[in-house]
Design an enzyme around this catalytic site. Structure first.
Site, PDB file in Angstrom:
ATOM      1  N   SER A   1       0.844  -1.200   0.000  1.00 62.16           N
ATOM      2  CA  SER A   1       0.000   0.000   0.000  1.00 62.16           C
ATOM      3  C   SER A   1       0.880   1.252   0.000  1.00 62.16           C
ATOM      4  O   SER A   1       1.633   1.453  -0.942  1.00 62.16           O
ATOM      5  CB  SER A   1      -0.964  -0.044   1.193  1.00 62.16           C
TER       6      SER A   1
ATOM      7  N   GLU B   1      -9.305  -5.220  -3.555  1.00 61.28           N
ATOM      8  CA  GLU B   1      -8.643  -4.097  -2.891  1.00 61.28           C
ATOM      9  C   GLU B   1      -9.638  -3.027  -2.443  1.00 61.28           C
ATOM     10  O   GLU B   1      -9.470  -2.390  -1.409  1.00 61.28           O
ATOM     11  CB  GLU B   1      -7.623  -3.455  -3.848  1.00 61.28           C
TER      12      GLU B   1
ATOM     13  N   HIS C   1      -7.875  -5.386   0.963  1.00 61.81           N
ATOM     14  CA  HIS C   1      -6.605  -4.671   0.898  1.00 61.81           C
ATOM     15  C   HIS C   1      -5.717  -5.072   2.078  1.00 61.81           C
ATOM     16  O   HIS C   1      -6.076  -4.846   3.226  1.00 61.81           O
ATOM     17  CB  HIS C   1      -6.897  -3.167   0.937  1.00 61.81           C
TER      18      HIS C   1
END
Length: 514
Positions: A217, A328, A422
């Site tokens: 991320s 995600e 995610h």
């Protein structure tokens, strides 16, 4: 005589026993550290890689760590960097094992090391983990980031903290006047951590010439920035970017960042840097989320003109492994929850203009019942299209790159709602499924072993392939590796889909994970 011999033997045995249970010691450039066993490997935690960025050092490049006399205890994590406190009642997929625990402090520039040996001659490969959290939250001490399992595979694992939010990425005219630029302190911290690794990791059994940077991320965005930053050149040999936020790698324009910083200084009532540096951290944190700063204000790495000079592109001589999860967007985007044909058509017209009709043909829905699956597939394909666009922008002589999509929903009470959310791949890659209270099965552990094998191969050689594994082709073949309940080598996107995403990008479209 026999009694004397027995006494010597007992004493020698006692000395061996004491030595076997003695705390492991490592000498660093700043002083000696005392670690502890973590199962079959050794762990050293809370190691300062830079001076505490407090007082006069707030909003300055990281300074060298302060040396100490004697042996420093390295058996406990240091404080996590200052960050907003999470609302514990929020409905989110991330349970405790994904979150940073207190204490939080500005004095937080620590790293942690797990290693199977302390012999410098071992020259083991090294991985340096850069945590995610939107450049706002997170820590190298988060439970699922612990390196004890990867270290058992012959890898030295390092996790780091770095300054975040306004502490790491504040830009302002006051700071520019003092330093000539501002807004990249958190990224400078990461470089300082890599410099520490280069200078000290041999004492932990690692090879400073075989370092892989790995991030997820915001950490993946940081990996892209480090690939472009001249100050990071020579500090790593390979790179992994998980949940590769390709669209968010653009630096915040300097003028915009400075306007926000100047407004924050005005709201604080401080008219000088000394006054700003004297403010308590909790007051600054409150200002960070003050609505008067404007809508959707976030503190991200800034185009300061120095950390990544104008026109500087990512290095292409470094092998890269990167990819995304299927879902995600499940915890972030209202788009992921679209459930009607009307809402779907409106989303296409808003998000994919001027090619919305082309995307409607490629991702058709006949009834409302088709919408959810189609939307989720479109969002997953969009993330993969970002990886493809990144790959196609590299030169023809670039080092190998390997793309993936992770598709296994992490089990738990919210699995149906958030699916392969995610960061859900992280505990599988680290092998840290024992943290938390999810109902993992033998299938989960098998997937984790598979990911660890691919990842550790890449960390060792720059190639994820190895004995007993399905061959993972390079991205320039047009194929990804799909990992999860089923494994497959696949292009993921058809030629028509690739062309549509390419044309949409050329028309000003913006690909993101969410």
């Amino acid at each position: 005589m026999i009694k004397a011999i027995r006494t010597v033997v007992v004493i020698a045995f006692a000395m061996l026993s004491l030595d076997a249970f003695a705390a492991p010691l490592v000498q660093t450039q700043s002083g000696e550290l005392s670690g502890a066993s973590d199962g079959p490997v050794l762990a050293f935690k809370g190691i300062p890689y830079a001076a505490a960025p407090v007082g006069a050092l707030r909003w300055r490049p990281p300074a060298a760590p302060v040396s100490w006399q004697g042996v420093r205890d390295a058996t406990k994590f240091g404080a996590s960097c200052e960050q907003p406190r999470r609302n514990s009642t929020a409905v989110i997929p991330w349970t405790a094992e994904y979150l940073a625990d207190p204490p939080f402090s500005e004095d937080c520039l620590f790293l942690n090391v797990w290693t199977p040996t302390l012999h410098p001659a071992s020259k083991l490969p090294v991985v340096v983990w850069i945590h995610g959290g939107g450049f706002t939250e997170g820590s190298g001490a988060v439970p699922i980031y612990r390196g004890n399992h990867l270290a058992q595979k012959g890898i030295v694992v390092v996790t780091i903290n770095y300054r975040m939010g306004l502490f790491g990425f504040l830009a302002s005219g006051l700071l520019d006047a003092e330093q000539g630029s501002s807004g990249e302190y958190g990224m400078m911290d990461q470089v300082a951590a890599l410099e520490w690794v280069k200078a000290n990791i041999a004492g932990f059994g690692g090879d400073p010439a075989q370092v892989t940077i790995e991030g997820q991320s915001a950490g993946a965005i940081a990996v892209h920035h480090l690939l472009a930053a001249p100050s990071a050149q020579g500090l790593f040999a390979r790179a992994i970017a998980e949940s590769n936020s390709w669209a968010d790698t653009a630096l915040v324009p300097r003028e915009r960042a400075e306007a926000i910083g100047d407004k924050l200084a005005s709201l604080s009532g401080a008219t000088t840097l000394d006054a700003l540096r004297a403010m308590p951290a909790d007051q600054l944190l409150a200002l960070q989320t003050d609505a008067r700063l404007g809508d959707h204000v976030r503190f991200f790495p800034v185009d300061d003109g120095k950390f990544i000079p104008a026109g500087m592109k990512e290095r292409t001589d470094v092998p890269v492994l990167l990819g995304s999860n299927h879902d995600e967007a499940s915890a972030f985007s209202p788009t992921w929850q679209i459930a009607t044909s009307r809402a779907y058509q409106a989303m296409l017209g808003d998000r994919f203009a001027p090619l919305s009709a082309q995307f409607a043909a490629l991702y058709p829905v006949k009834t409302d019942a088709d919408v959810s699956t189609t939307v989720r597939r479109l969002l997953a394909d969009s993330a993969s299209a970002g990886v493809i666009a990144w790959s196609q922008a590299r030169d023809e002589h670039a080092a190998p790159a390997y793309g993936y999509r992770f598709t296994h929903p992490e089990p738990g009470p919210l699995a149906a709602r958030f699916a392969t959310f995610h960061s859900s791949e992280v505990p599988y890659a680290f092998g840290t499924l024992e943290y938390g209270h999810r109902p993992f099965t033998a299938k989960d552990h098998a997937i984790s072993r598979q990911l660890q094998s691919y990842w550790s191969n890449f960390i060792r050689t720059g190639n994820p392939n190895g004995p007993g594994l399905m061959t993972w082709p390079q991205l320039d073949s047009g194929n990804f590796m799909q990992l999860g309940d089923t494994q497959a080598v696949t292009p993921l996107l058809s030629k028509e889909q690739r062309d549509a995403f390419r044309d949409w990008l050329a028309a000003g479209g913006r690909i993101g994970l969410f």
